[in-house]
Design a protein around this motif. Structure first.
Motif, short mmCIF file in Angstrom:
data_model
loop_
_atom_site.label_atom_id
_atom_site.label_comp_id
_atom_site.label_asym_id
_atom_site.label_seq_id
_atom_site.Cartn_x
_atom_site.Cartn_y
_atom_site.Cartn_z
N PRO A 156 0.47 -1.01 0.22
CA PRO A 156 -0.50 0.00 0.12
C PRO A 156 0.78 0.77 -0.04
O PRO A 156 2.01 1.42 0.90
CB PRO A 156 -0.65 0.04 0.98
N ARG A 158 0.19 5.38 0.30
CA ARG A 158 -0.54 6.76 0.38
C ARG A 158 0.64 8.27 0.09
O ARG A 158 1.47 8.10 0.14
CB ARG A 158 -0.84 6.96 1.67
N LEU A 184 -0.96 -1.08 -3.77
CA LEU A 184 -2.34 -0.40 -3.61
C LEU A 184 -1.72 1.52 -3.72
O LEU A 184 -1.79 1.58 -2.08
CB LEU A 184 -2.85 -1.31 -2.67
N LEU A 186 -3.65 4.93 -2.60
CA LEU A 186 -4.38 5.32 -2.16
C LEU A 186 -4.13 6.74 -1.92
O LEU A 186 -3.41 7.46 -1.41
CB LEU A 186 -4.78 4.13 -0.41
N HIS A 187 -6.17 7.38 -1.76
CA HIS A 187 -5.84 8.77 -2.76
C HIS A 187 -7.59 9.29 -1.43
O HIS A 187 -8.33 8.21 -1.75
CB HIS A 187 -5.22 9.30 -3.37
N GLN A 221 -7.09 4.05 -5.51
CA GLN A 221 -8.34 3.44 -5.61
C GLN A 221 -8.31 5.01 -3.95
O GLN A 221 -7.44 4.90 -3.95
CB GLN A 221 -9.32 2.09 -4.61
N THR A 223 -10.45 6.49 -0.91
CA THR A 223 -11.15 5.62 -0.20
C THR A 223 -10.71 6.80 0.54
O THR A 223 -9.82 7.44 1.20
CB THR A 223 -10.71 4.76 0.18
N ILE A 226 -9.27 3.80 4.82
CA ILE A 226 -7.58 2.83 4.17
C ILE A 226 -7.14 1.15 5.18
O ILE A 226 -7.18 0.34 4.05
CB ILE A 226 -6.58 3.29 4.11
N THR A 229 -9.95 -1.05 3.08
CA THR A 229 -9.54 -1.39 2.28
C THR A 229 -8.38 -2.38 1.91
O THR A 229 -7.79 -2.90 1.02
CB THR A 229 -9.28 0.57 1.02
N VAL A 230 -6.68 -1.21 2.31
CA VAL A 230 -6.35 -2.54 2.42
C VAL A 230 -6.62 -4.31 2.52
O VAL A 230 -5.82 -4.67 2.52
CB VAL A 230 -4.91 -2.04 3.86
N GLN A 233 -8.64 -5.84 0.35
CA GLN A 233 -7.63 -6.27 -0.89
C GLN A 233 -6.47 -6.84 -0.51
O GLN A 233 -6.35 -8.29 -1.84
CB GLN A 233 -6.62 -5.01 -1.79
N TRP A 289 -7.19 11.61 6.95
CA TRP A 289 -7.75 10.88 6.42
C TRP A 289 -8.39 10.48 7.60
O TRP A 289 -8.20 10.27 9.02
CB TRP A 289 -7.36 10.13 6.02
#
Length: 301
Positions: A156, A158, A184, A186-187, A221, A223, A226, A229-230, A233, A289
């Protein structure tokens, strides 16, 4: 990019099945990396039950030292790798961190649900304290099984600093396993600046992967959640290793492992390699976040 060698693994052992799973994982890593293992058993005097007759602390130390050294001897004979063992007395997390510093360990491999005496030592606050204060990266291994290879690794990323630094350590593990790496990315939704930062970060990573001959793919992705989501996935991609940047939140008096790291380590069904960035981020550099999660269903092994 020169990958730092992984030459010395510290493995806390309480002789429970979960800690032995972590040991099996560490042995396989040690063989691939041509690394030495150091087994550590910690006796915490505050955990004894005064109502139950117990051997003296000196007797316990002698017994545990003999047991851990015999286990190390057997590991050396069975797997043809260098392995030593010791018993220390004190707070579990503090002694693990101290031993990592004294032995100059490159990596700590620790079970997340080991137990000794009346409470679990290697879950919750103990594991988090090790990640928070250890002088090296920490791999946490879930209780239900051991892993001898990592073929599908989730990475992941970020929009914060540290991705290349995380990869610099993990590169040797990725290459030795000939693993496929999934980035992955992520934002937060609708944050244009964060997306641009992330795209630049991923582009630098992909360029480095190409130079290093790493097989990779990238998933973007959006989201707000996070950790959830991690974990989702990781299950969907049948991942067998998660590599994360262990973030730190600070107060006036103490550092705390951030919610993202806590939720990933506590809920992942696969090993998690937590790598703390060397440089602290200022508040203006962080992306704020919301962190949230729901327990993930256990993947069929």
């Amino acid at each position: 990019m020169e990958a730092p060698p992984i030459q010395y693994l510290l493995v806390p052992i309480d002789f429970s099945a979960p800690s032995r799973n972590a040991l099996t994982t560490a042995v396989a890593m040690g063989q691939r990396q041509k690394a030495s293992l150091h087994l550590l058993n910690v006796l915490d005097p505050t955990e004894t039950d005064s109502r139950v007759p117990m051997p003296t602390l000196e007797e316990q130390v002698r017994t545990q030292t003999e047991a851990i050294r015999e286990l190390a001897r057997q590991i050396s004979l069975d797997h043809q790798i260098q392995c030593a063992g010791e018993c220390r007395v004190g707070s579990v997390s503090a002694e693990i961190v101290a031993a990592a510093g004294l032995t100059k360990a490159d990596l700590i491999v620790i079970g997340t649900h080991g137990s000794s005496g009346s409470r679990a030592f290697y879950i919750g606050s103990e594991a988090y304290r090790v990640i928070k204060t250890a002088p090296c990266p920490v791999m946490t291994v879930p209780a239900h099984q051991s892993w001898t290879t990592f073929e599908r690794i989730l990475f992941p990323v970020r929009p914060v600093a540290g991705a290349l630094e995380k990869y610099a350590f993990a590169r040797r593990i990725i290459q030795q396993n000939e693993a496929e790496l999934t980035v992955l990315a992520l934002h937060p939704p609708d944050e244009v600046i964060s997306i641009h930062q992330l795209e630049d970060e991923v582009a630098a990573l992909i360029a480095q992967f190409a130079r290093d001959g790493i097989r990779s793919r990238t998933l973007f992705q959006a989201t707000d959640l996070i950790a959830e989501t991690v974990l989702q996935q990781a299950n969907e991609l049948n991942t067998d290793l998660l590599i994360i940047t262990a973030t730190l939140d600070t107060t006036q008096q103490e550092f705390y492992i951030g919610p993202f790291t806590q939720q990933i380590v506590h809920n992942a069904h696969v090993p998690v390699l937590s790598i703390r960035p060397q440089a602290s981020l200022t508040g203006s550099q962080r992306v704020e976040w919301r962190y949230g999660w729901r327990p993930q269903p256990h993947r069929n092994q």
